[in-house]
Design an enzyme around this catalytic site. Sequence first.
Site, PDB file in Angstrom:
ATOM      1  N   THR A  51       0.829  -1.207   0.000  1.00  0.00           N
ATOM      2  CA  THR A  51       0.000   0.000   0.000  1.00  0.00           C
ATOM      3  C   THR A  51       0.865   1.260   0.000  1.00  0.00           C
ATOM      4  O   THR A  51       0.443   2.314  -0.488  1.00  0.00           O
ATOM      5  CB  THR A  51      -0.932  -0.003   1.222  1.00  0.00           C
ATOM      6  N   TYR A 139       6.147 -12.007   4.757  1.00  0.00           N
ATOM      7  CA  TYR A 139       4.974 -11.511   4.037  1.00  0.00           C
ATOM      8  C   TYR A 139       4.621 -12.521   2.960  1.00  0.00           C
ATOM      9  O   TYR A 139       5.302 -12.615   1.934  1.00  0.00           O
ATOM     10  CB  TYR A 139       5.305 -10.148   3.436  1.00  0.00           C
ATOM     11  N   LYS A 167       2.747 -11.753   7.921  1.00  0.00           N
ATOM     12  CA  LYS A 167       1.596 -11.050   7.362  1.00  0.00           C
ATOM     13  C   LYS A 167       0.990 -11.982   6.323  1.00  0.00           C
ATOM     14  O   LYS A 167       1.623 -12.321   5.320  1.00  0.00           O
ATOM     15  CB  LYS A 167       1.997  -9.722   6.717  1.00  0.00           C
ATOM     16  N   VAL A 207      -2.906  -6.375   9.648  1.00  0.00           N
ATOM     17  CA  VAL A 207      -2.235  -5.274   8.950  1.00  0.00           C
ATOM     18  C   VAL A 207      -3.237  -4.810   7.911  1.00  0.00           C
ATOM     19  O   VAL A 207      -3.396  -5.423   6.857  1.00  0.00           O
ATOM     20  CB  VAL A 207      -0.918  -5.714   8.298  1.00  0.00           C
TER      21      VAL A 207
END
Length: 311
Positions: A51, A139, A167, A207
């Site tokens: 993001t 991630y 994540k 998250v």
Amino acid sequence: MRQRNAPFGRTLCAMVTPFTSAGTLDVDGAARLATRLVAGGCDGLVLNGTTGESPTTTDAEKRELIAAVRSAVGDGVPLVAGVGTADTRHTVELTLAAEKAGADAALVIAPYYSRPQQAAVEAHFRTVADAAGIPLMLYDIPGRTGTRITPETMIRLADHPRVVAVKDCSYDFLGTQKVLAATDLAYYAGCDEHILALYAIGAAGCVSTIANAVPEQVAAVLTAFDAGDTALAAELQSRLIPLTEAMMASDLPGTTTTKALLNTLTLPAGPVRPPLLAADDRTTTELLARYDALVRMRPSPCDGPGRASGI
């Protein structure tokens, strides 16, 4: 339920990287946005992630952003910095730089494009973890990297003292449960539609991308669950569905929709960087309508005095 392992807090926001109208890093805007998010209920921030447009920010901009946000929010708010690249050597360099700039942890994706085998994926993470002085959040987002971090690889990596969290954007509930059962890794839902579902099976938190706009409402879901009111938590999660769908399930990247909404709300965001394109007026109008419907929603009858309605 046993005490949750949540090393970086519970409600983390995957913060956008604000830019000026000229397209340069907006350091002051980043500081203002970070301060707002923490005040709104985010107890940790993820910077320079998907993001945050990490593919199109320079190494220097990444360092500057971390330093600016650290100065704005102080030492008590965990900062997780995205450092993932397709190059192990560069990833190590970014991890060391993030630590020096003030990050508490590094968010590391599986190397993309090269499509390494699992042995190589594991070696990549171990190399970064061995070099780092801060813990790692792995991630898992195969939809973007093209490479899965398999549950078996996660379980093996959990033996490294600096691999502490994940994540999770794998869309694999079974695999996630296998890792949660076999390790002490702290799992964070990386997909907003999964916040409550993963939390209910033992995740550390989330998250969240939509927390850029509605941090209070995202935090309220987990607050209700922690209070033992699972029905309220489910209702609050369901209230987020229309905005989550508009921001995260359209044909546009979440960065594009998030910045469109934040700009409309006169919050720090600015333009997206190419190759991304700005959202059109129709999309922006729909985003604002769904945001307004959420924040103006009346508390439900089960939201008694002092209850976490999130509104």
